[in-house]
Design an enzyme around this catalytic site. Structure first.
Site, PDB file in Angstrom:
ATOM      1  CB  SER A 279      -1.558  -3.566   2.199  1.00  0.00           C
ATOM      2  OG  SER A 279      -0.479  -4.354   2.635  1.00  0.00           O
TER       3      SER A 279
ATOM      4  CB  CYS B 245       4.602   1.597   8.455  1.00  0.00           C
ATOM      5  SG  CYS B 245       3.257   0.485   8.312  1.00  0.00           S
TER       6      CYS B 245
ATOM      7  CB  ALA C 183      -1.024  -0.013   1.219  1.00  0.00           C
ATOM      8  CB  THR C 184       4.302   2.061   1.242  1.00  0.00           C
ATOM      9  OG1 THR C 184       3.874   1.685   2.740  1.00  0.00           O
ATOM     10  CG2 THR C 184       5.073   3.210   1.220  1.00  0.00           C
TER      11      THR C 184
HETATM   12  N1  PMP Z   1      -1.836   2.408   4.762  1.00  0.00           N
HETATM   13  C1  PMP Z   1      -2.478   1.925   5.763  1.00  0.00           C
HETATM   14  C2  PMP Z   1      -3.608   2.654   6.545  1.00  0.00           C
HETATM   15  C3  PMP Z   1      -1.680   1.066   6.670  1.00  0.00           C
HETATM   16  O1  PMP Z   1      -2.253   0.532   7.800  1.00  0.00           O
HETATM   17  C4  PMP Z   1      -0.538   0.549   6.147  1.00  0.00           C
HETATM   18  C5  PMP Z   1       0.458  -0.385   6.880  1.00  0.00           C
HETATM   19  N2  PMP Z   1       0.614   0.006   8.149  1.00  0.00           N
HETATM   20  C6  PMP Z   1      -0.028   1.165   5.032  1.00  0.00           C
HETATM   21  C7  PMP Z   1      -0.761   2.196   4.348  1.00  0.00           C
HETATM   22  C8  PMP Z   1       1.277   0.556   4.188  1.00  0.00           C
HETATM   23  O2  PMP Z   1       1.060  -0.592   3.771  1.00  0.00           O
HETATM   24  P1  PMP Z   1       2.277  -1.492   3.276  1.00  0.00           P
HETATM   25  O3  PMP Z   1       2.691  -2.228   4.483  1.00  0.00           O
HETATM   26  O4  PMP Z   1       1.481  -2.610   2.401  1.00  0.00           O
HETATM   27  O5  PMP Z   1       3.059  -0.799   2.365  1.00  0.00           O
END
Ligand code: PMP
Length: 387
Positions: free
Chosen positions: A206, A328, A78-79
């Site tokens: 994600s 994160c 998701a990042t």
């Molecule tokens: N958005 C939200 C709301 C999240 O909770 C997270 C993960 N903590 C992320 C983005 C990032 O996801 P990823 O670890 O897949 O990069």
């Protein structure tokens, strides 16, 4: 990696979930073939087979959010999806002079940071506060709109307090206004009703939040918006030019399988939450997030024992794995900007912890976790009293 102590109860499912065994089996099916082909080398049987697996996975991901397969762009998580949506749309917005963006204080760092980067290059950013319950309402956004507003970014579910944002109301309010809407849905998939039919232009997902593997996610791009988005990395032009790089076939299959298994865990999670709260209720904790179950996912519980700071609790609870701030944020524990935004208090952020339950959390674990917390909080208070 050394085997993990099974005696430590895992209550950090909002940070990442365990792989569902069925996901692992599906990934093993790809990885144990001896030679996994490159999904982009479809002219031979290995590549064609990887391609077919990836496309089947894409259909599963799409189906889980009501999208078409062609609207799914695989990313590393998701990042990256958040970065692709936000930085990828900047060029288009700039060309139109739509250089005002609205977001909220409780967004994940992977939304706030790219937006702040844009703000250094001529974009104007409005970061709206939230109500004490953690919600941002459509009329708060409406009041911040300007003729040059080009993008609104609001998450579907908050990762720290579990609040469900009123996405449908926000998109209804934005309809017909020539403003794009990006939704970070990393915590919504599998936890709340989420569909791109709400009128979403871009949505980030994600896999490792839904019992899939770490290292894979996706950006949903509404097909009418595809031409507006520019890639943020250059290379072989995979994913219709939006995300260059060889797709990791096994991870895609894991993500697809995880999406196909999205079950309704809500009743189980509600049961765990209720059992936990009734056991520790007499400690009179403060709970952050919306108090109505319709507006809070049951698996995320942000809780504070006034007078007991987080660092001390972490040390007093070695047998409990729980969250503090955003997982994160590099380097582990960091004060929660979300609790700070909802309460306006640094003290609250210093004293809150996040317990997040998952599909595999048991009632026995919940009872033990509650008892460990009760002991820890009582001991800390006793020591404080004696000091
Ligand atoms: N958005 C939200 C709301 C999240 O909770 C997270 C993960 N903590 C992320 C983005 C990032 O996801 P990823 O670890 O897949 O990069």
């Amino acid at each position: 990696m050394a085997p993990l102590a099974k005696s430590v109860i895992y209550l950090d499912n909002a940070a990442t979930t365990a792989l569902d065994r069925r996901v692992l089996d599906a990934m093993y099916g790809v990885m144990s073939q001896g030679q996994t082909g490159n999904a982009h080398a479809r002219h031979h049987i290995y590549g064609a087979s990887a391609h077919n697996s990836v496309e089947a996975a894409r259909r599963q991901v799409a189906e889980s959010i009501g999208a078409e397969p062609g609207e799914i762009v695989f990313t590393s998580g998701a990042t990256e999806a958040n970065n692709l949506a936000i930085k990828g749309i900047a060029q288009h917005l700039r060309a139109l002079g739509k250089t005002h963006i609205i977001t909220s204080q409780v967004e994940h760092a992977s939304v706030l940071e790219p937006l702040k980067e844009l703000a250094k290059t001529g974009f104007e950013l409005t970061i709206l506060g939230v109500k004490p319950c953690g919600m941002i309402e459509a009329d708060m956004i409406e009041r911040a709109l300007r003729p040059e507003t080009g993008l609104v970014c609001v998450q579907a579910v908050n990762n720290e307090v579990g609040v469900i944002q009123p996405i449908e109301e926000i998109t209804e309010m934005l309809a017909g206004r020539d403003v794009l809407f990006h939704c970070d849905a990393a915590q919504a998939l599998g936890k709340s009703k989420f569909s791109v039919d709400f009128g979403i232009d871009f949505a980030s997902l994600s896999a490792h939040k839904v019992y899939g593997p770490q290292g894979i996610g996706a950006l949903y791009v509404r097909k009418e918006r595809r031409q507006l988005l520019s890639p943020i990395n250059s290379g072989g032009g995979q994913e219709s030019g939006l995300r260059s790089g060889t797709l990791p076939a096994a991870l895609c299959v894991g993500f697809g399988t995880a999406c196909s298994l999205i079950e309704n865990d809500t009743a189980h999670l509600r049961g765990l939450r209720w059992a936990f709260l009734s056991r520790i209720g007499w400690l009179k904790p403060i709970i952050y997030g919306h108090s109505h179950p319709q507006w809070n996912v049951p698996g995320i519980l942000n809780i504070r024992f006034p007078g007991v700071d987080t660092e001390t609790l972490i040390m007093a609870l070695p047998d409990l794995a729980f969250g503090v701030g955003a997982a994160c944020s590099s380097g582990g524990a960091k004060l929660s900007h979300v609790v700070r935004a909802t309460t306006g208090s640094d003290q609250a952020a210093r004293e809150s912890i996040r317990l997040s339950f998952g599909r595999f959390t048991t009632h026995q674990e919940i009872r033990r976790a509650a008892d460990l917390i009760i002991d820890a909080v009582e001991n800390i208070k006793e020591l404080q009293g004696a000091a």
